[in-house]
Design a protein around this motif. Structure first.
Motif, mmCIF file in Angstrom:
data_model
loop_
_atom_site.group_PDB
_atom_site.id
_atom_site.type_symbol
_atom_site.label_atom_id
_atom_site.label_comp_id
_atom_site.label_asym_id
_atom_site.label_seq_id
_atom_site.Cartn_x
_atom_site.Cartn_y
_atom_site.Cartn_z
ATOM 1 N N THR A 38 -6.697 -2.421 -0.462
ATOM 2 C CA THR A 38 -6.534 -1.253 0.400
ATOM 3 C C THR A 38 -5.196 -1.369 1.102
ATOM 4 O O THR A 38 -4.873 -2.432 1.656
ATOM 5 C CB THR A 38 -7.669 -1.178 1.446
ATOM 6 N N LEU B 299 -0.964 4.776 2.685
ATOM 7 C CA LEU B 299 -0.108 5.698 1.951
ATOM 8 C C LEU B 299 1.144 5.954 2.782
ATOM 9 O O LEU B 299 1.059 6.184 3.984
ATOM 10 C CB LEU B 299 -0.863 7.007 1.728
ATOM 11 N N VAL C 177 1.832 3.748 -2.400
ATOM 12 C CA VAL C 177 1.052 2.679 -1.800
ATOM 13 C C VAL C 177 1.739 1.394 -2.240
ATOM 14 O O VAL C 177 2.087 1.245 -3.420
ATOM 15 C CB VAL C 177 -0.410 2.705 -2.298
ATOM 16 N N VAL D 268 -5.728 3.573 1.579
ATOM 17 C CA VAL D 268 -6.076 3.967 0.212
ATOM 18 C C VAL D 268 -6.771 2.785 -0.471
ATOM 19 O O VAL D 268 -6.144 1.756 -0.732
ATOM 20 C CB VAL D 268 -4.821 4.397 -0.584
ATOM 21 N N THR E 282 -7.864 1.107 -3.498
ATOM 22 C CA THR E 282 -7.265 1.227 -4.822
ATOM 23 C C THR E 282 -7.855 0.215 -5.790
ATOM 24 O O THR E 282 -7.991 -0.955 -5.459
ATOM 25 C CB THR E 282 -5.742 0.992 -4.730
#
Length: 98
Positions: free
Chosen positions: A7, A10, A22, A89, A91
């Motif tokens: 994480t 952004l 990111v 974010v 990810t």
């Protein structure tokens, strides 16, 4: 495929184009660099498959001068996942062709 979960916030690239990214964490970036030695593409890019929320797409990560990689997040994904500058974010990133 080799996969990673992380994480990170952004952020928007300062300059023209309003590109959003990111930053891939340093430990993950180091491993990607080691695994892709001699196999990177133009500009040192590495092809990846990315999942954020319910959205999955293929793109490339690009190396930075600090040794990490940056992951571009296109507008369609930001809109679908309701992501704004500074949003964390979550990810999932997988290397493609490895």
């Amino acid at each position: 495929m080799t996969g990673y979960r992380f994480t990170a916030p952004l952020w928007i690239y300062p300059g023209e184009g309003s590109w959003y990214f990111v930053t891939v964490p340093e430990d993950v970036s180091d491993e990607i660099t080691d695994l892709t030695e001699g196999r990177r593409r133009g500009f040192g890019s590495v092809r990846v498959s990315v999942t954020v929320g319910g959205s999955t797409w293929q793109t490339s990560v690009f190396p930075t001068k600090t040794g990490t990689y940056m992951l571009p997040v296109k507008k369609a994904i930001r809109t679908a996942e309701d992501l704004l500058e500074g949003s964390p974010v979550e990810t999932q990133l997988e290397l493609v062709d490895f």
